[in-house]
Design a protein around this motif. Structure first.
Motif, PDB file in Angstrom:
ATOM      1  N   PRO A  36       9.884   0.866   2.041  1.00 37.15           N
ATOM      2  CA  PRO A  36       8.502   0.996   2.521  1.00 37.15           C
ATOM      3  C   PRO A  36       8.190  -0.136   3.508  1.00 37.15           C
ATOM      4  O   PRO A  36       8.554  -1.288   3.271  1.00 37.15           O
ATOM      5  CB  PRO A  36       7.664   0.876   1.250  1.00 37.15           C
ATOM      6  N   ALA A  37       7.507   0.199   4.588  1.00 39.59           N
ATOM      7  CA  ALA A  37       7.162  -0.813   5.592  1.00 39.59           C
ATOM      8  C   ALA A  37       5.893  -0.406   6.325  1.00 39.59           C
ATOM      9  O   ALA A  37       5.519   0.766   6.357  1.00 39.59           O
ATOM     10  CB  ALA A  37       8.312  -0.999   6.579  1.00 39.59           C
ATOM     11  N   GLY A  38       5.235  -1.384   6.938  1.00 41.61           N
ATOM     12  CA  GLY A  38       4.030  -1.113   7.713  1.00 41.61           C
ATOM     13  C   GLY A  38       2.807  -0.964   6.838  1.00 41.61           C
ATOM     14  O   GLY A  38       2.873  -0.997   5.601  1.00 41.61           O
ATOM     15  N   ARG A  39       1.673  -0.769   7.477  1.00 39.00           N
ATOM     16  CA  ARG A  39       0.418  -0.654   6.733  1.00 39.00           C
ATOM     17  C   ARG A  39       0.403   0.561   5.817  1.00 39.00           C
ATOM     18  O   ARG A  39      -0.159   0.538   4.736  1.00 39.00           O
ATOM     19  CB  ARG A  39      -0.755  -0.578   7.715  1.00 39.00           C
ATOM     20  N   GLY A  40       1.045   1.631   6.256  1.00 39.96           N
ATOM     21  CA  GLY A  40       1.090   2.841   5.441  1.00 39.96           C
ATOM     22  C   GLY A  40       2.177   2.813   4.391  1.00 39.96           C
ATOM     23  O   GLY A  40       2.253   3.723   3.555  1.00 39.96           O
ATOM     24  N   MET A  41       3.014   1.758   4.404  1.00 40.19           N
ATOM     25  CA  MET A  41       4.126   1.612   3.452  1.00 40.19           C
ATOM     26  C   MET A  41       4.982   2.875   3.409  1.00 40.19           C
ATOM     27  O   MET A  41       5.392   3.342   2.344  1.00 40.19           O
ATOM     28  CB  MET A  41       3.596   1.271   2.061  1.00 40.19           C
ATOM     29  N   ARG A  42       5.270   3.413   4.574  1.00 39.97           N
ATOM     30  CA  ARG A  42       6.134   4.581   4.651  1.00 39.97           C
ATOM     31  C   ARG A  42       7.598   4.151   4.595  1.00 39.97           C
ATOM     32  O   ARG A  42       7.958   3.076   5.060  1.00 39.97           O
ATOM     33  CB  ARG A  42       5.881   5.339   5.956  1.00 39.97           C
ATOM     34  N   LEU A  43       8.425   5.011   4.016  1.00 39.74           N
ATOM     35  CA  LEU A  43       9.852   4.727   3.988  1.00 39.74           C
ATOM     36  C   LEU A  43      10.379   4.628   5.409  1.00 39.74           C
ATOM     37  O   LEU A  43      10.188   5.549   6.214  1.00 39.74           O
ATOM     38  CB  LEU A  43      10.595   5.813   3.213  1.00 39.74           C
TER      39      LEU A  43
END
Length: 309
Positions: A36-43
């Motif tokens: 998970p990464a970024g503000r949206g914590m997307r894979l």
């Protein structure tokens, strides 16, 4: 040469790009599972995976390499060598012997100095005049294998961990290509490390970033550089924690550690245990990185104010 490549971050991606450019047969790319990464914590796929997919290379993302099925997949590749660069997973002993010529690691220091997880940052913290790349034949120890190739790089006075990382990524990429070329022609032979000269580069923790104003200005300036871009040097001012991105040593002797001696367009000058540190770029919680002149507009401080020690 038929290769397996194992790596995860940008440092590794630079090496993979160089091997692709040099025309090596990269039969399989190993990288860590998407995180998970970024503000949206997307894979998000690792930089190495992105590079591999861009060049239509086969990718394998095991959570570990101990599984017999995974090891069988590696053996089926019939690789001449495995190149490892900041992979982030332990290679168990059976994996080390799968490729015909073994596993080669791109390590970001001049071994045996700074074995371990954070060699770039530890070199800056220690005030080392130089660092470099070591291409190492991997064995069961922690960065203890024989050295195949070493390439030195001076550490500039203004190098941060990030700028030094970028320079070493380029040097590591060219070094592994050179090492493989020499290895292929039988002109490269491993030299044992001097274990008595070894130092350990422990993994960084967020707690390390908190500034102790009783330390010397020279030591704190190295800390600011070493912790840029992680975990970033931090200082407590009243009820807030300010992040310090850039600073330099100044020769001032009055005041107590943590005391602000000056605050103007040049920066915020803070007394240290020895000398003073001029804070040049700062960031408040939730705010942007700003030069001191802009930071002071919304955060006025005055001589006599103090950081917590």
């Amino acid at each position: 040469m038929r290769l397996i490549f194992a790596g995860t971050p940008e440092f590794s991606a630079a090496a993979l790009a160089a091997l692709i450019e040099a025309g090596y047969d990269i039969a399989l790319v190993l990288t860590q599972p998407d995180r998970p990464a970024g503000r949206g914590m997307r894979l998000t796929p690792s930089p190495v995976k992105q590079m591999a997919l861009q060049h239509e290379l086969s990718v394998l993302q095991p959570a570990a390499l101990k599984d017999a099925e995974v090891q069988a997949q590696l053996a089926a590749v019939n690789a001449d060598a495995m190149v490892v660069a900041a992979y982030g997973l332990l290679l168990p002993p059976p994996v080390l012997t799968i490729p015909r010529l073994g596993c080669l690691n791109i390590h970001a220091s001049l071994l045996p100095r700074w074995r371990g997880a954070a060699p770039i940052q530890r070199a800056i913290l220690a005030g080392d005049p130089e660092t470099g790349i070591t291409i190492m034949q991997m064995d069961r120890g922690l960065d203890t294998g024989g050295m195949l190739l070493r390439a030195a790089l001076p550490i500039a006075d203004d190098d941060t961990a990030q700028t030094l990382h970028d320079k070493l990524a380029v040097l590591g990429a060219s070094s592994i290509v050179s090492a493989l070329q020499q290895l292929e022609h039988g002109t490269l032979h491993a030299q044992p490390q001097d274990d008595s000269a070894a130092t350990y580069a422990a993994k960084l923790s967020k707690a390390e970033g908190l500034i102790d104003w009783h330390k010397s200005a020279a030591e704190l300036a190295r800390s600011v550089r070493a912790y840029n871009a992680f975990p970033v040097a931090q200082a407590r001012f009243q009820s807030e924690i300010w992040r310090i991105w850039q600073a330099q040593v100044a020769q001032r002797s009055e005041g107590a550690p943590g005391e602000i001696l000056q605050a103007d367009k040049e920066g915020i000058l803070v007394r240290c245990g020895e000398g003073a540190l001029l804070l040049k770029e700062l960031q408040k919680p939730g705010g942007k990185r700003l030069p001191a002149s802009s930071f002071l507009v919304g955060n006025p401080v005055k001589p006599g104010d103090r950081f917590e020690t």
